[in-house]
Design an enzyme around this catalytic site. Sequence first.
Site, PDB file in Angstrom:
ATOM      1  N   ASP A  23       2.302  28.766  14.518  1.00  0.00           N
ATOM      2  CA  ASP A  23       2.911  27.521  14.997  1.00  0.00           C
ATOM      3  C   ASP A  23       2.246  27.084  16.310  1.00  0.00           C
ATOM      4  OD1 ASP A  23       5.039  27.800  12.929  1.00  0.00           O
ATOM      5  OD2 ASP A  23       5.481  29.576  14.131  1.00  0.00           O
TER       6      ASP A  23
ATOM      7  N   GLY B 286       1.662  44.621   2.343  1.00  0.00           N
ATOM      8  CA  GLY B 286       1.348  43.473   1.492  1.00  0.00           C
ATOM      9  C   GLY B 286      -0.150  43.385   1.304  1.00  0.00           C
TER      10      GLY B 286
ATOM     11  N   GLY C 173       5.801  38.702   7.515  1.00  0.00           N
ATOM     12  CA  GLY C 173       6.596  38.373   6.319  1.00  0.00           C
ATOM     13  C   GLY C 173       7.865  37.617   6.700  1.00  0.00           C
TER      14      GLY C 173
ATOM     15  N   HIS D  41      10.493  31.051  13.710  1.00  0.00           N
ATOM     16  CA  HIS D  41       9.382  30.566  12.868  1.00  0.00           C
ATOM     17  C   HIS D  41      10.007  29.895  11.643  1.00  0.00           C
ATOM     18  CE1 HIS D  41       5.726  30.156  10.637  1.00  0.00           C
ATOM     19  NE2 HIS D  41       6.200  30.909   9.658  1.00  0.00           N
TER      20      HIS D  41
HETATM   21  N1  LIG Z   1       4.999  34.231  10.145  1.00  0.00           N
HETATM   22  C1  LIG Z   1       4.146  33.350   9.649  1.00  0.00           C
HETATM   23  O1  LIG Z   1       3.616  32.507  10.401  1.00  0.00           O
HETATM   24  C2  LIG Z   1       3.766  33.336   8.190  1.00  0.00           C
HETATM   25  C3  LIG Z   1       4.384  34.165   7.290  1.00  0.00           C
HETATM   26  N2  LIG Z   1       4.058  34.150   5.955  1.00  0.00           N
HETATM   27  C4  LIG Z   1       4.756  35.100   5.081  1.00  0.00           C
HETATM   28  O2  LIG Z   1       3.935  36.248   4.840  1.00  0.00           O
HETATM   29  C5  LIG Z   1       4.374  36.908   3.662  1.00  0.00           C
HETATM   30  C6  LIG Z   1       3.209  37.277   2.764  1.00  0.00           C
HETATM   31  O3  LIG Z   1       2.570  36.112   2.294  1.00  0.00           O
HETATM   32  P1  LIG Z   1       1.379  36.191   1.212  1.00  0.00           P
HETATM   33  O4  LIG Z   1       0.378  37.211   1.590  1.00  0.00           O
HETATM   34  O5  LIG Z   1       0.952  34.797   1.009  1.00  0.00           O
HETATM   35  O6  LIG Z   1       2.190  36.674  -0.078  1.00  0.00           O
HETATM   36  P2  LIG Z   1       1.640  37.358  -1.414  1.00  0.00           P
HETATM   37  O7  LIG Z   1       2.732  37.231  -2.428  1.00  0.00           O
HETATM   38  O8  LIG Z   1       0.270  36.893  -1.741  1.00  0.00           O
HETATM   39  O9  LIG Z   1       1.511  38.896  -0.977  1.00  0.00           O
HETATM   40  C7  LIG Z   1       2.614  39.642  -0.614  1.00  0.00           C
HETATM   41  C8  LIG Z   1       2.297  41.071  -0.957  1.00  0.00           C
HETATM   42  O10 LIG Z   1       3.349  41.874  -0.440  1.00  0.00           O
HETATM   43  C9  LIG Z   1       3.582  42.886  -1.357  1.00  0.00           C
HETATM   44  N3  LIG Z   1       4.887  43.502  -1.129  1.00  0.00           N
HETATM   45  C10 LIG Z   1       6.104  43.125  -1.585  1.00  0.00           C
HETATM   46  N4  LIG Z   1       7.031  44.002  -1.223  1.00  0.00           N
HETATM   47  C11 LIG Z   1       6.406  44.966  -0.489  1.00  0.00           C
HETATM   48  C12 LIG Z   1       6.842  46.152   0.143  1.00  0.00           C
HETATM   49  N5  LIG Z   1       8.119  46.539   0.106  1.00  0.00           N
HETATM   50  N6  LIG Z   1       5.928  46.897   0.784  1.00  0.00           N
HETATM   51  C13 LIG Z   1       4.636  46.536   0.816  1.00  0.00           C
HETATM   52  N7  LIG Z   1       4.160  45.428   0.202  1.00  0.00           N
HETATM   53  C14 LIG Z   1       5.039  44.652  -0.423  1.00  0.00           C
HETATM   54  C15 LIG Z   1       3.434  42.189  -2.715  1.00  0.00           C
HETATM   55  O11 LIG Z   1       3.248  43.125  -3.773  1.00  0.00           O
HETATM   56  C16 LIG Z   1       2.192  41.334  -2.450  1.00  0.00           C
HETATM   57  O12 LIG Z   1       1.002  42.032  -2.760  1.00  0.00           O
HETATM   58  C17 LIG Z   1       5.396  35.973   3.030  1.00  0.00           C
HETATM   59  O13 LIG Z   1       6.690  36.392   3.421  1.00  0.00           O
HETATM   60  C18 LIG Z   1       5.100  34.638   3.689  1.00  0.00           C
HETATM   61  O14 LIG Z   1       6.210  33.778   3.666  1.00  0.00           O
HETATM   62  C19 LIG Z   1       3.108  33.315   5.484  1.00  0.00           C
HETATM   63  C20 LIG Z   1       2.436  32.477   6.334  1.00  0.00           C
HETATM   64  C21 LIG Z   1       2.734  32.406   7.740  1.00  0.00           C
HETATM   65  O1  LIG Z   2       5.731  28.057   5.272  1.00  0.00           O
HETATM   66  C1  LIG Z   2       5.747  29.168   4.727  1.00  0.00           C
HETATM   67  O2  LIG Z   2       6.623  29.582   3.969  1.00  0.00           O
HETATM   68  C2  LIG Z   2       4.623  30.088   5.104  1.00  0.00           C
HETATM   69  C3  LIG Z   2       4.632  30.098   6.573  1.00  0.00           C
HETATM   70  O3  LIG Z   2       5.455  30.753   7.181  1.00  0.00           O
HETATM   71  C4  LIG Z   2       3.829  29.096   7.270  1.00  0.00           C
HETATM   72  O4  LIG Z   2       2.856  28.577   6.708  1.00  0.00           O
HETATM   73  O5  LIG Z   2       4.171  28.794   8.410  1.00  0.00           O
END
Ligand SMILES: NC(=O)C1=CN([C@@H]2O[C@H](COP(=O)(O)OP(=O)(O)OC[C@H]3O[C@@H](n4cnc5c(N)ncnc54)[C@H](O)[C@@H]3O)[C@@H](O)[C@H]2O)C=CC1
Ligand SMILES: O=C([O-])CC(=O)C(=O)O
Length: 325
Positions: A159, A11, A130, A187
């Site tokens: 968290d 990503g 993700g 999460h």
């Molecule tokens: N575990 C946690 O605490 C948190 C998890 N997240 C999650 O992190 C993930 C990414 O968030 P953002 O960066 O904001 O999203 P974003 O949409 O800005 O970036 C995601 C990127 O992943 C790429 N992508 C999609 N499929 C892919 C694949 N098969 N292989 C490689 N890259 C791929 C997309 O093209 C994009 O560039 C989301 O699932 C979000 O919900 C977000 C915040 C906290």
């Molecule tokens: O809430 C979302 O979808 C993104 C995330 O995982 C977080 O901020 O904890």
Amino acid sequence: MKKPVKVAITGAAGQIAYSLIFRVASGSMLGPDQPVILQLLDIPDAMEKLKGTVMEIEDCAFPLVAGIVSTADPMEAFDGTDYALLVGARPRGPGMERKDLLSANAAIFSVQGKALSEKASRDVRVLVVGNPANTNALIAASNAKKLDPRQFTAMVRLDHNRALSQLAAKTGAATTDIEKMIVWGNHSSTQYPDISHCTVKGKPAKSLVDQAWIEKEFIPTVQQRGAAIIKARGLSSAASAASAAVDHMRDWALGTNGKWVSMAVPSDGSYGIKPGVVYGYPCVCKNGQYEIVQGLDIDAFSRARMDATDAELREERAAIEDLLK
Ligand SMILES: NC(=O)C1=CN([C@@H]2O[C@H](COP(=O)(O)OP(=O)(O)OC[C@H]3O[C@@H](n4cnc5c(N)ncnc54)[C@H](O)[C@@H]3O)[C@@H](O)[C@H]2O)C=CC1
Ligand SMILES: O=C([O-])CC(=O)C(=O)O
């Protein structure tokens, strides 16, 4: 100077990566004396955008960056990888729960688990960011037949950090005054941030706050923080997620000096959570390994919440069972 290690970030053209890559490249994750080769993966449609990010990495002239690979091929991205941060996936928008992303994102993690199994270092450490992170980590681990499932973890550190910050604000302490915070389970909005064992400047946290605050403010605020940020920003948390990913990997690789951190790891029966899910536990890290903190007393209030988040993880598992072969 140490030999460079390979750090894969998926990503890589996305918003979390836009913060994460630069923190890793500056040495925040693996230390100021550890050179890194960045292995950046995104999908073919994002290659032009990724090119722009790579130009910016180059323009930082980071002393620790010993190489940059950018690719749309997981087999190339994970070649010899020592640390894999699996961020790439579709984020949720307003009104969605993280589990609504399950089918959209599950396939990504089976492909990447297989590629890691074939190509990564035999000691690779994997962090899934993700969403839905715990179940995606389960999928990746199950598809990586040549690796130990314990090499796969998911992120509940954001968290954990949110919980530290809420308790610090309430008690007028610094986050560094707080020890033994725990985030149990998924999460998601069923996660259980637990201050039963917490101390603030050595005093039991529960002697400093009342039960009504814990139940009506602390727990819901931490559980709903991701949604609150989506509402305010129109986008999901990115800089704080990147920061938590750096914290998680740094602590796993370099150790916690006896301090507890929350990590989602394959359940092993500890605290009555049967094997088969990736569950947030209190962990200590030493010599590059994590151990689940054992022997804690669990009261009825905690038990009910720990079981509820476990039940949600098993529902998520049931929805993607066919990807676990
Ligand atoms: N575990 C946690 O605490 C948190 C998890 N997240 C999650 O992190 C993930 C990414 O968030 P953002 O960066 O904001 O999203 P974003 O949409 O800005 O970036 C995601 C990127 O992943 C790429 N992508 C999609 N499929 C892919 C694949 N098969 N292989 C490689 N890259 C791929 C997309 O093209 C994009 O560039 C989301 O699932 C979000 O919900 C977000 C915040 C906290
Ligand atoms: O809430 C979302 O979808 C993104 C995330 O995982 C977080 O901020 O904890």
